[in-house]
Design a protein around this motif. Sequence first.
Motif, PDB file in Angstrom:
ATOM      1  N   SER A  12       0.832  -1.200   0.000  1.00 28.97           N
ATOM      2  CA  SER A  12       0.000   0.000   0.000  1.00 28.97           C
ATOM      3  C   SER A  12       0.869   1.252   0.000  1.00 28.97           C
ATOM      4  O   SER A  12       2.070   1.191   0.271  1.00 28.97           O
ATOM      5  CB  SER A  12      -0.913   0.002   1.228  1.00 28.97           C
ATOM      6  OG  SER A  12      -0.126   0.139   2.395  1.00 28.97           O
ATOM      7  N   TYR A  13       0.258   2.390  -0.302  1.00 32.23           N
ATOM      8  CA  TYR A  13       0.985   3.657  -0.278  1.00 32.23           C
ATOM      9  C   TYR A  13       1.523   3.940   1.120  1.00 32.23           C
ATOM     10  O   TYR A  13       2.635   4.423   1.290  1.00 32.23           O
ATOM     11  CB  TYR A  13       0.069   4.813  -0.715  1.00 32.23           C
ATOM     12  CG  TYR A  13      -0.292   4.770  -2.181  1.00 32.23           C
ATOM     13  CD1 TYR A  13       0.697   4.898  -3.148  1.00 32.23           C
ATOM     14  CD2 TYR A  13      -1.600   4.608  -2.585  1.00 32.23           C
ATOM     15  CE1 TYR A  13       0.372   4.861  -4.483  1.00 32.23           C
ATOM     16  CE2 TYR A  13      -1.930   4.563  -3.916  1.00 32.23           C
ATOM     17  CZ  TYR A  13      -0.938   4.694  -4.867  1.00 32.23           C
ATOM     18  OH  TYR A  13      -1.257   4.652  -6.189  1.00 32.23           O
ATOM     19  N   TYR A  14       0.711   3.624   2.111  1.00 29.25           N
ATOM     20  CA  TYR A  14       1.124   3.855   3.501  1.00 29.25           C
ATOM     21  C   TYR A  14       2.367   3.026   3.829  1.00 29.25           C
ATOM     22  O   TYR A  14       3.329   3.518   4.385  1.00 29.25           O
ATOM     23  CB  TYR A  14      -0.037   3.483   4.428  1.00 29.25           C
ATOM     24  CG  TYR A  14       0.305   3.535   5.890  1.00 29.25           C
ATOM     25  CD1 TYR A  14       0.439   4.749   6.541  1.00 29.25           C
ATOM     26  CD2 TYR A  14       0.498   2.373   6.624  1.00 29.25           C
ATOM     27  CE1 TYR A  14       0.758   4.813   7.877  1.00 29.25           C
ATOM     28  CE2 TYR A  14       0.816   2.421   7.958  1.00 29.25           C
ATOM     29  CZ  TYR A  14       0.949   3.643   8.582  1.00 29.25           C
ATOM     30  OH  TYR A  14       1.262   3.691   9.904  1.00 29.25           O
ATOM     31  N   ARG A  15       2.371   1.738   3.471  1.00 29.27           N
ATOM     32  CA  ARG A  15       3.497   0.853   3.770  1.00 29.27           C
ATOM     33  C   ARG A  15       4.766   1.326   3.043  1.00 29.27           C
ATOM     34  O   ARG A  15       5.860   1.304   3.586  1.00 29.27           O
ATOM     35  CB  ARG A  15       3.138  -0.571   3.358  1.00 29.27           C
ATOM     36  CG  ARG A  15       4.179  -1.597   3.668  1.00 29.27           C
ATOM     37  CD  ARG A  15       4.180  -1.920   5.137  1.00 29.27           C
ATOM     38  NE  ARG A  15       5.439  -1.512   5.708  1.00 29.27           N
ATOM     39  CZ  ARG A  15       5.695  -1.385   6.991  1.00 29.27           C
ATOM     40  NH1 ARG A  15       4.756  -1.620   7.866  1.00 29.27           N
ATOM     41  NH2 ARG A  15       6.851  -1.022   7.428  1.00 29.27           N
TER      42      ARG A  15
END
Length: 182
Positions: free
Chosen positions: A127-130
């Motif tokens: 994900s973008y967050y990860r």
Amino acid sequence: MRLRPAFTSVALLAVLTALLVAVANPSPATAASKPCWKSVINDWLDNGTIDQTYKPACYQQALKHVPEDLRDYSNITDAISAALANSLRGTKPSGPTGSGAPGNGNGGGSPTSAGKNRKLQAAPARSYYRRAIDNLGTTSADSLPIPLLVLAGLGTALLLSAAGLMAHKRLKARPRPPAPGA
């Protein structure tokens, strides 16, 4: 000559930026003479496995120099120990921890064919967050943690603004000299 507050702020910001850049970028002489234990830790940090083979002394030094947070919250010591055992045994690393041990839970195939099958499977998309968290984290054994630098910068800015406000308050509170001709 009186210095203006804007000039002082810009000069202070330039000095802090120069110090941050000097600390963040080590000189080429220190990067060229990197000890082998840092190479082992960096090899594990790039993808969670030890992909290359090193001398047994490098693995032993790496076990002594593993940072405490990595020792507590990851499997780096297990991966280094398995790679050390493989190097003493003379086998090549394969598998998620670089263990290369037979019977790895893939139906009794050889370790090399299991490693090839594992590489053919598609990894799930991050994900973008990860990805953002991974980019902010430590990427080598000798890098400074970016979030810690950001917090130190914010703390320094708060202390400097508090000191500036205190100095301003003291300057305002001091008695004014009498006006000439009064």
